[in-house]
Structures are given as structure tokens and as C-alpha cells.
Design a protein around this motif. Structure first.
Motif, PDB file in Angstrom:
ATOM      1  N   LEU A  38      -5.681   8.386  -9.365  1.00 46.52           N
ATOM      2  CA  LEU A  38      -4.567   8.294  -8.414  1.00 46.52           C
ATOM      3  C   LEU A  38      -3.294   9.008  -8.892  1.00 46.52           C
ATOM      4  O   LEU A  38      -2.360   9.186  -8.116  1.00 46.52           O
ATOM      5  CB  LEU A  38      -4.273   6.816  -8.093  1.00 46.52           C
ATOM      6  N   ALA A  47       2.091   1.999  -3.441  1.00 47.03           N
ATOM      7  CA  ALA A  47       1.004   2.610  -4.214  1.00 47.03           C
ATOM      8  C   ALA A  47       0.899   4.095  -3.887  1.00 47.03           C
ATOM      9  O   ALA A  47       0.764   4.930  -4.779  1.00 47.03           O
ATOM     10  CB  ALA A  47      -0.314   1.901  -3.912  1.00 47.03           C
ATOM     11  N   ARG A  48       0.995   4.423  -2.594  1.00 49.41           N
ATOM     12  CA  ARG A  48       0.869   5.831  -2.189  1.00 49.41           C
ATOM     13  C   ARG A  48       2.064   6.653  -2.651  1.00 49.41           C
ATOM     14  O   ARG A  48       1.965   7.866  -2.835  1.00 49.41           O
ATOM     15  CB  ARG A  48       0.730   5.931  -0.671  1.00 49.41           C
ATOM     16  N   VAL A  51       3.265   4.193  -7.332  1.00 51.85           N
ATOM     17  CA  VAL A  51       3.374   3.041  -8.228  1.00 51.85           C
ATOM     18  C   VAL A  51       1.971   2.488  -8.464  1.00 51.85           C
ATOM     19  O   VAL A  51       1.253   2.184  -7.516  1.00 51.85           O
ATOM     20  CB  VAL A  51       4.270   1.933  -7.627  1.00 51.85           C
ATOM     21  N   PHE A  52       1.597   2.396  -9.710  1.00 54.24           N
ATOM     22  CA  PHE A  52       0.249   1.924 -10.041  1.00 54.24           C
ATOM     23  C   PHE A  52       0.352   0.750 -10.996  1.00 54.24           C
ATOM     24  O   PHE A  52       1.111   0.786 -11.963  1.00 54.24           O
ATOM     25  CB  PHE A  52      -0.552   3.045 -10.707  1.00 54.24           C
ATOM     26  N   GLU A  64      -6.759   7.771   1.426  1.00 54.54           N
ATOM     27  CA  GLU A  64      -5.608   7.167   2.117  1.00 54.54           C
ATOM     28  C   GLU A  64      -4.312   7.743   1.562  1.00 54.54           C
ATOM     29  O   GLU A  64      -3.356   7.977   2.280  1.00 54.54           O
ATOM     30  CB  GLU A  64      -5.628   5.635   1.982  1.00 54.54           C
ATOM     31  N   LYS A  65      -4.295   7.971   0.250  1.00 54.08           N
ATOM     32  CA  LYS A  65      -3.108   8.557  -0.363  1.00 54.08           C
ATOM     33  C   LYS A  65      -2.918  10.001   0.122  1.00 54.08           C
ATOM     34  O   LYS A  65      -1.811  10.418   0.462  1.00 54.08           O
ATOM     35  CB  LYS A  65      -3.220   8.515  -1.892  1.00 54.08           C
ATOM     36  N   GLU A 107       0.823  -1.217   0.000  1.00 54.74           N
ATOM     37  CA  GLU A 107       0.000   0.000   0.000  1.00 54.74           C
ATOM     38  C   GLU A 107       0.857   1.267   0.000  1.00 54.74           C
ATOM     39  O   GLU A 107       0.480   2.277  -0.578  1.00 54.74           O
ATOM     40  CB  GLU A 107      -0.996   0.018   1.164  1.00 54.74           C
TER      41      GLU A 107
END
Lengths: 215, 240
Positions: free
Chosen positions: B158, B72-73, B76-77, B101-102, B69
Motif C-alpha cells: 500500500l 487509509a487511501r 495512513v497505515f 480501491e486506493k 477508509e
């Protein structure tokens, strides 16, 4: 207890100790019951909780809906049993019971359902779905259908599984923490039972409680 | 970075070295079993894969030390080859949780419901996508094309700095492929980069790469520009 002709009996029981209901339905009456077992904060009572519901359809065209959800953790132990008797034809019953079990929790669902010989054109559905969040949690499930009439629709299903790891990873890959993802998946699992709680405020409160207790 | 990784004790990546700069599109091609999907799984922190050697750095941060997670934040997607269906979780709730969350990780206030819906609308308009998917459960019952479009929509929401598109073309007809590729192209900025993993050259007609790498047997065996992809199409991986 007797539900009179054409009446509707609707109740939600939350953490009711020793729930033991006996209901007789007269013609065209409706019964809708939701049984909820959630860990209540601060109690360390580990004695088994038993929910027993017996419903007899005595008149034609009755509807019986029984729903239940349980989130069990620690050494929680909840047993739910339902006994539904279709004595006369043209009635309907729906049952959906879901258990989520964490830690060393134990759950059981026994569903007895009888359709009498003359109770033609009865429709019944009984579903029990369970989610095990730990290797030590245990669930016992036993559907018991006795059908003596020949013109009926009766379906039942029971499944026990684990949280979908691929869904957890998918959510984490979007930046959602594992803990939050866990909560969202458990809430999603219980959602269709929660939706049966008719009162908006009560439903919201139950959702909040579930959010709080899921770890 | 000399990346090595294995799954269930079997070594799949045997020393992958790759440098990706902002603004670049890198295509990774290669035969089945070359390690293409393993690479995307390792970069995103899939728990089933074990990194047995090497390092990955993203803007000066050690990626391999972070849980999935956090990667991702950090931006990285992964556009999944097989997007996962999540019954009971609505697209809106899912996306709002992810975005907030990001934001929290970046020290920003969460978006209000209104601002969030406005953002969704704006991104949908940018990708020329309808709103019929947003009230449904995540990917549940979506067609192959809808699932891939939904991945690109999430990418738009995102705003990653590194997008990995894993076989985004698989299972798409030519119209869906064009919509998805257009979306990816619109999201391209001088500050972000993407890795396009594909088996076929077809996708690269629409998403034009700056570099093409051939991955075989867990290593990058050849690097070239977009003409390498055409060459591969003609002569196959055997011809290398």
C-alpha cells in the motif's frame, strides 16, 4: 421420490416456492441438495417461504447431504425444515444451513434427525450458522436429534452472531470501503455453502447475486 | 494539534502535540495505559473512540473529517498490535481489493490480475517472504510472527506516507523481530514517515528513531533522540 440402489441424486433449488421434498434412499445411494433463497429483484412478495425436505435412508451405506443458504432482507421470511431418518445402519448425513438476515427479516431452521435403534454406526453432522445484520432481524433455530442406537457419531451445532466489527475496521484501515468490506464478509460467510453448488456457472451467478443484494 | 480523545466517556488523550516530517521515524514509548494504542486508534479513525478536541492534519488535509477508509487511501497505515483473522477472505482477494480501491481513489485504473500478482511477487521478494500465506484466508491460523510479517507485507503493497507500527514487537522472537524490522527499514524513503509505538527499547535497536517521545497519562511528557530510549530502559518510566 425414490433414489435407487447406488444412484446419485443431486439438485440445486433456487428460490423454489413451497419446496416440499420426500426422498427415500435405497442401499448405497447418494443425495445432495442445495437450497438457496436470495431476494429476487423487483418482487415485493412478503409471504413466508417454506422449504421442507424429508429424507429416509432405507438401505445400508447411504449418504445424504443437505445444504442451504439464505440472504433475507426487508420483511423476507424463510423457514427451512429438514427431517432425516436413518432407518438402517452404516449411513451418513451432513447438513449445513446458513442464514444472513438484514432489516426486519425473519428466518427459521428446524432440523429433525432420527437414528433408529438398529441403525448402528451411523454418522451425522448438522450445523446451522446465522448472521444478523440488523437489530430487528430474527432467527429461530431448533435442532431436534432423536438417537436410539448406541454406536453412532452424531454432532450438531447452532450459532447466531453478528458481523465482526474488528474485521470491518481492519479492512477499512486498508482502504476498503465499509460497503465493500460488508459484502466481502457476507460472501465469505456463505462461501462454504456456495462451494457445494456443483455447476461453476450457476455458482458464479449466485455469487454475483449475493454481491448485488448485500448492502 | 492538541489532540484529546476518549473511549466510552473516559478521557485517554489529554492534549497530544506532535509534528512529523517526511523521512522521519518517531518512537512513542510509555507505560501501559498511557494512551499509546488510543493514539493509533484515533489517527486511523476507529469508531469506538471519540475525539473531543484538537486537530490532525496530513499534508494539508484534515484527517479527522475523513472516514477510516479515506484516511487509509490518503496514506495512513496501521500495523495492528493484534491483526484480525478474516476466515473465508483470501489474502489475494483482500489485498487486491485494497490496492484497487486506493487506485480508484487516486483516479488510476485498477490493476489487472496479472499486474497485481506481479506486484505481490515483487514486494514479497523485497521483504524476502515466501508465498505460502497468499492463498490462505487473511491471518487465519497464522502464527504471531506470520501475522506481523503479513502486516509489513501489506504496508509494502500500500506504500503509505505515514505508517503507525503499534507494538509490532509484541509476541515476536528475536528472528521474527529482525525480519519485521528489516522490512520496515527497507520500506523507508525520504518521502514517508513512521510512528513506532513500543513498550520496550529492544525494537529501537533495529528501527532507529529520529525522535523518541514519552507518552504518560495522555500527554507527551518528554521528547529526545534515541538515547532517551536507552535511558528509559535503564531507569524506567518512574525515573523521569
Amino acid at each position: 421420490m425414490r433414489v435407487s440402489k447406488g444412484d446419485i441424486f443431486e439438485r440445486v433449488y433456487v428460490n423454489e416456492p413451497g419446496l416440499d421434498l420426500h426422498i427415500e434412499q435405497e442401499e448405497g445411494s447418494q443425495v445432495r441438495i442445495v437450497v438457496v433463497n436470495l431476494p429476487s429483484s423487483g418482487t415485493s412478495d412478503t409471504s413466508p417461504t417454506r422449504n421442507a425436505i424429508t429424507v429416509e435412508q432405507l438401505g445400508k451405506g447411504c449418504l445424504t447431504e443437505l445444504y442451504g443458504l439464505a440472504y433475507l432482507r426487508g420483511k423476507d421470511h424463510v423457514e427451512t425444515e429438514t427431517h432425516v431418518f436413518h432407518r438402517v445402519g452404516g449411513g451418513e448425513s451432513k447438513q449445513l444451513f446458513k442464514f444472513v438476515l438484514a432489516d426486519q427479516a425473519e428466518g427459521a431452521f428446524y432440523g429433525e434427525l432420527q437414528i433408529a435403534k438398529d441403525a448402528q454406526q451411523t454418522r451425522t453432522e448438522q450445523v446451522n450458522r446465522n448472521l444478523l445484520l440488523s437489530r430487528e432481524a430474527q432467527m429461530r433455530t431448533r435442532p431436534q436429534l432423536e438417537i436410539y442406537a448406541d454406536d453412532v457419531q452424531a454432532s450438531h451445532g447452532a450459532t447466531t452472531g453478528q458481523l465482526d466489527e474488528s474485521a470491518l475496521f481492519y479492512m477499512q484501515q486498508r482502504g476498503i470501503s465499509r460497503e465493500v468490506a460488508y459484502r466481502m464478509l457476507v460472501a465469505a460467510f456463505l462461501k462454504d455453502v456456495l462451494e457445494k453448488v456443483p455447476d461453476d456457472d450457476q455458482r458464479e451467478r449466485l455469487m454475483d447475486t449475493i454481491d448485488r443484494v448485500v448492502e | 494539534m492538541d489532540l484529546h480523545a476518549s473511549i466510552a466517556g473516559k478521557e485517554i488523550l489529554r492534549g497530544v502535540n506532535l509534528v512529523i516530517n517526511e523521512g522521519e521515524v518517531h518512537a512513542i514509548m510509555g507505560p501501559n495505559g498511557a494512551g499509546k494504542s488510543t493514539l493509533s486508534a484515533v489517527l486511523t479513525g476507529h469508531p469506538a473512540y471519540e475525539v473531543t478536541g484538537g486537530e490532525v492534519w496530513l499534508r494539508g488535509k484534515n484527517l479527522l473529517e475523513m472516514p477510516a477508509e479515506q484516511r487509509a487511501r490518503e496514506g495512513v497505515f496501521l500495523s495492528f498490535q493484534y491483526p484480525v483473522e478474516i476466515p473465508g477472505v483470501s489474502m489475494t482477494n483482500f489485498m487486491r481489493t485494497a490496492v484497487n480501491e486506493k487506485r480508484q481513489y487516486e483516479g488510476k485504473e485498477p490493476l489487472s490480475a496479472r499486474d497485481f500478482l506481479r506486484l505481490m511477487k515483487q514486494k514479497r521478494a523485497m521483504l524476502e517472504m515466501g508465498d505460502k500465506l497468499q492463498n490462505r484466508s487473511v491471518n487465519e491460523g497464522f502464527s504471531g510472527g506470520e501475522k506481523k510479517k503479513n502486516e509489513i507485507f501489506q504496508m509494502a503493497m500500500l506504500e503509505p506516507c505515514l505508517a503507525i507500527l503499534d507494538e509490532t514487537d509484541s509476541g515476536l522472537d528475536i528472528d521474527a523481530l529482525r525480519i519485521v524490522a528489516d522490512g520496515v527499514n527497507r520500506l523507508k524513503t525520504p518521502e514517508n514517515a513512521s510512528i513506532v509505538i513500543t513498550h520496550y527499547q529492544r525494537l529501537l535497536d533495529y528501527i532507529v528513531p529520529d525522535y523518541v517521545h514519552v507518552l504518560a497519562d495522555g500527554r507527551i511528557v518528554k521528547t529526545g533522540d534515541k538515547t532517551l530510549a536507552l535511558e528509559l530502559e535503564e531507569r524506567g518510566y518512574e525515573g523521569l
